[in-house]
Design an enzyme around this catalytic site. Structure first.
Site, PDB file in Angstrom:
ATOM      1  N   LYS A 102      70.276 -43.887  70.868  1.00 31.43           N
ATOM      2  CA  LYS A 102      71.315 -44.895  70.649  1.00 31.43           C
ATOM      3  C   LYS A 102      72.623 -44.131  70.477  1.00 31.43           C
ATOM      4  O   LYS A 102      72.806 -43.402  69.504  1.00 31.43           O
ATOM      5  CB  LYS A 102      71.024 -45.745  69.423  1.00 31.43           C
ATOM      6  CG  LYS A 102      72.095 -46.806  69.192  1.00 31.43           C
ATOM      7  CD  LYS A 102      72.056 -47.366  67.791  1.00 31.43           C
ATOM      8  CE  LYS A 102      73.307 -48.218  67.560  1.00 31.43           C
ATOM      9  NZ  LYS A 102      73.438 -48.623  66.145  1.00 31.43           N
ATOM     10  N   GLY A 163      78.256 -53.596  59.521  1.00 35.65           N
ATOM     11  CA  GLY A 163      78.058 -53.885  58.107  1.00 35.65           C
ATOM     12  C   GLY A 163      78.864 -55.037  57.554  1.00 35.65           C
ATOM     13  O   GLY A 163      78.779 -55.338  56.363  1.00 35.65           O
ATOM     14  N   ALA A 189      75.429 -54.756  65.450  1.00 36.45           N
ATOM     15  CA  ALA A 189      76.456 -54.759  64.400  1.00 36.45           C
ATOM     16  C   ALA A 189      77.037 -56.147  64.181  1.00 36.45           C
ATOM     17  O   ALA A 189      77.333 -56.875  65.129  1.00 36.45           O
ATOM     18  CB  ALA A 189      77.589 -53.778  64.691  1.00 36.45           C
ATOM     19  N   GLY A 190      77.181 -56.505  62.910  1.00 34.28           N
ATOM     20  CA  GLY A 190      77.841 -57.741  62.523  1.00 34.28           C
ATOM     21  C   GLY A 190      76.926 -58.878  62.139  1.00 34.28           C
ATOM     22  O   GLY A 190      77.375 -59.852  61.519  1.00 34.28           O
ATOM     23  N   ASN A 211      70.608 -53.607  60.650  1.00 37.79           N
ATOM     24  CA  ASN A 211      70.181 -52.803  59.516  1.00 37.79           C
ATOM     25  C   ASN A 211      70.660 -53.425  58.206  1.00 37.79           C
ATOM     26  O   ASN A 211      69.868 -53.880  57.393  1.00 37.79           O
ATOM     27  CB  ASN A 211      70.718 -51.374  59.643  1.00 37.79           C
ATOM     28  CG  ASN A 211      70.184 -50.447  58.564  1.00 37.79           C
ATOM     29  OD1 ASN A 211      69.300 -49.650  58.811  1.00 37.79           O
ATOM     30  ND2 ASN A 211      70.690 -50.537  57.343  1.00 37.79           N
ATOM     31  N   THR A 212      71.979 -53.485  58.026  1.00 38.28           N
ATOM     32  CA  THR A 212      72.537 -53.915  56.743  1.00 38.28           C
ATOM     33  C   THR A 212      72.108 -55.326  56.360  1.00 38.28           C
ATOM     34  O   THR A 212      71.871 -55.609  55.179  1.00 38.28           O
ATOM     35  CB  THR A 212      74.069 -53.830  56.774  1.00 38.28           C
ATOM     36  OG1 THR A 212      74.460 -52.520  57.194  1.00 38.28           O
ATOM     37  CG2 THR A 212      74.666 -54.104  55.409  1.00 38.28           C
TER      38      THR A 212
END
Length: 261
Positions: A102, A163, A189-190, A211-212
């Site tokens: 990635k 995040g 992301a987001g 992830n977050t």
């Protein structure tokens, strides 16, 4: 999922995965919560940050625990130049025995937006070196098309800053990207909650990397399950096809044949 309504898997570089969810390994309260959340999520691809986890004694246990069960996807998080990203990918290939990466090349440490110039350069170098490249990029159709033309195995446009949990900020660009590229489109992301993931899949995106949203939830394991179900629901809805939006009502029960009074 029930027999008869199962969707096709996600195929990247000739390899097919049942799950359309990819999940990260950072920011969890502890390693056991991380392992439980990953298992409940149903994810088969797990991304690991090479620069944040030692490839020597300290990080070896994590790789050993994950590598036997999941397809590891090392990432170049923390790299700000094409040169650093290529070097990090090469270290990961040597240490982990995988040519999947990635690719992240960040422009600054405040917004964490990609540096497109360095991203394209690194992608070109890594594809030439035999890597299967999944680049994190802006939600820009032109950049995504260039990455596809370089030979990337997928494109990974952001939905919102890393995040931030802001969800899908520009669904129109994601739809254009999906229409214009042939490789898988993975939203990266987001994503903040399950409905964000469902919307991305309903738009036709092929998968989600997050992830977050899971690691930072009050209950990461429950959120991981929620993400799994949302992605399945979103993909089913996309394949089923939503009804057209209409300004006025349209009765679900026809008026023909009503009893006259």
């Amino acid at each position: 999922m029930d027999a008869g309504v199962e969707t096709a898997g996600l195929t990247i570089a000739g390899k097919t995965f049942r799950s359309r969810l990819m999940i990260g390994t950072s920011r969890y309260p502890n390693q056991q919560v991380m392992l439980d959340a990953i298992e409940v999520s149903g994810a088969e691809i797990v991304t690991v940050a090479v620069r944040r986890v030692s490839l020597e004694a300290g990080g070896e246990g994590l790789y050993d625990r994950l590598g036997g069960r999941y397809h590891l996807l090392p990432n170049t998080a923390g790299c700000f130049t094409a040169k650093d990203a290529v070097l990090t990918a090469e270290l990961a290939r040597e240490a982990l025995g995988t040519n999947w990466v990635k690719l992240e090349v960040i422009g600054d440490d405040e917004t964490l937006f990609p540096d497109v110039e360095h991203l394209l350069r690194a992608a070109q170098d890594l594809v030439k070196a035999g890597f299967i490249v999944l680049p994190y990029c802006n939600d820009d159709p032109i950049t995504c098309k260039k990455l596809e033309d370089i030979g990337c195995a997928a494109v990974m446009p952001l939905a919102a800053p890393i995040g931030s949990g802001m969800g899908i900020r520009n669904p129109y660009n994601l739809r254009i990207i999906r229409d214009q590229v042939r490789v898988p489109v993975i939203v990266d992301a987001g994503v903040g909650t399950a409905s964000d993931a469902a919307i991305a899949l309903e738009l036709g995106c092929d998968g989600i990397l997050l992830n977050t949203a899971v690691a930072g939830a009050r209950d990461p394991v429950k959120m991981a399950r929620a993400m799994r179900l949302a992605i399945e629901a979103g993909r089913l809805a996309f394949e089923a096809g939503r009804i057209p939006r209409k300004l006025y009502a349209n009765a679900s029960t026809p008026f023909d044949g009503l009893i006259e009074t």
